[in-house]
Design a protein around this motif. Sequence first.
Motif, PDB file in Angstrom:
ATOM      1  N   VAL A 190      56.066  17.031 -18.674  1.00  0.00           N
ATOM      2  CA  VAL A 190      54.950  17.092 -19.616  1.00  0.00           C
ATOM      3  C   VAL A 190      54.092  15.853 -19.400  1.00  0.00           C
ATOM      4  N   THR A 213      53.277  20.667 -17.607  1.00  0.00           N
ATOM      5  CA  THR A 213      52.427  21.009 -18.743  1.00  0.00           C
ATOM      6  C   THR A 213      51.539  19.817 -19.079  1.00  0.00           C
ATOM      7  N   SER A 321      50.415  24.373 -16.709  1.00  0.00           N
ATOM      8  CA  SER A 321      49.794  24.993 -17.877  1.00  0.00           C
ATOM      9  C   SER A 321      49.196  23.911 -18.755  1.00  0.00           C
ATOM     10  N   LEU A 343      58.097  21.976 -26.538  1.00  0.00           N
ATOM     11  CA  LEU A 343      57.953  21.831 -25.094  1.00  0.00           C
ATOM     12  C   LEU A 343      59.197  21.143 -24.558  1.00  0.00           C
TER      13      LEU A 343
END
Length: 504
Positions: A190, A213, A321, A343
């Motif tokens: 992330v 992400t 994403s 997440l």
Amino acid sequence: MNPPIGDDAPAEHVDVLIVGAGLSGIGAACHLRRETPNRTFAILEAREAIGGTWDLFRYPGVRSDSDMQTLGYTFRPWTGAKAIADGDAIREYVRDTAREHGVDGAIRFRHRAVRAEWSSEQALWTVHVLRTGTGDTVRMTCAFLFVCSGYYRYDQGYTPDFPGTGDFTGTIVHPQHWPADLDYAGKRVVVIGSGATAVTLVPSMATTAGHVTMLQRSPSYVLSMPSRDALADRLRRLLPAKAAHPAIKWKNVLLATLSFQLSRRAPRLLKAVLRKGVRKQLPLGYDIDTHFAPRYNPWDQRLCLVPDGDLFKAVSDGRASIVTDRIETFTENGLRLESGAKLDADVVVTATGLNLLAIGGMTLAVDGTEIDLAGTVAYKGMMLSGVPNFALALGYTNASWTLKCDLVSQYVCRLLNHMAAHGYRACTPLAPEPSLPLEPLIDLRSGYVRRSAAALPKQGPTAPWRLYQNYPRDILMLRHGPLEDAGVRFSRLPATEPLAQKLP
């Protein structure tokens, strides 16, 4: 390494002392060598390498956020194939420039300028320097002090105080302090942030990570740009180098100027153009309004460039994403968001910004009076009111950093030659009338600017105290404009005996 000496030892003297051996500091030294060849100078560099930002930042995919034809020096144009170059190539370009122009030998590595004191009686700066390798201090004197340290704090990036980080069992990394041994292959990553660093990291890490992400609190404007400039390549084939380089540079300058002027005069039009560009890059039905529609106008913050649309390709391919939400807390296995979504993550990268640090953190005093930077007004975007024989190199916020820094270095050389020709010993900028309104020096609304704006110098409403962020206009003022005007005072001071032997 020179032997340790203290503040009581004789001071080494140079005509010009440059602070910083990054892109702007090396450029300043080269201009001095070319345009004021009889002056002595030295460069103080707190770290152990040439390159500044481009040596410090080693995160995956680090690259320029301006085209290299304008980021390169005017006296040594960029000849690489890529218009958007990676950090390693830029670092080598700066180092090669230093070697080719013979200024690398003037660098004092691991020397941090911590305080500078001006004496009007002697027309000299005394600079106290910390040797970061040994912890001892030395003094240097100079007739002119030129700070080229940028405005980022190199030893500490900005990370918000996220709740729950102590519960997270994975790895948390700030891009400014990237571990060389970090292994994220096949892992869930992330990246927190939406600025230039985040949009660089995401596609680069997505080539080997399990999934990446990009978690953003709010979106930024993202513009895809070819990594190679087709028109530039054609001009290089058709024209001699002396003609091709200026043509390519001015083409890019004018495009950037047009973009900025549109952002100020027709922001809705530029928003529509940027939105159309994003839509072309993403799958049909992608939620652009949530993830790529900022609440501010273009150029209120810098646009994020992505070469060849690499971010959009990573998203389209499913390797990456984008989530637009706020963090509630870190958890053992990742992040819980305010929307309730979770997440999972093995690695979290906090691409949350930088801290500003004006003039490298050094303090200034003039004739025994401490200088409060926040109380000064910038003169021509490069000198400070009430501070004699001092300049700082700050690049543009809406265009390439080097465009402005080259002009500042050329102006400093003109100024030094003018002072020598007229017997001036000091040049002191003056503040505008107190009744005139003042504004922050950096006119961006980015978080790192808002956090530090109050501690930075100010700018006035009109020239020569106004920053117009306009390269053609600055050429007229800095390269061709008068050196003596209502904003500056020149002084002829009594000659003094040299305090120390000059460098050979």
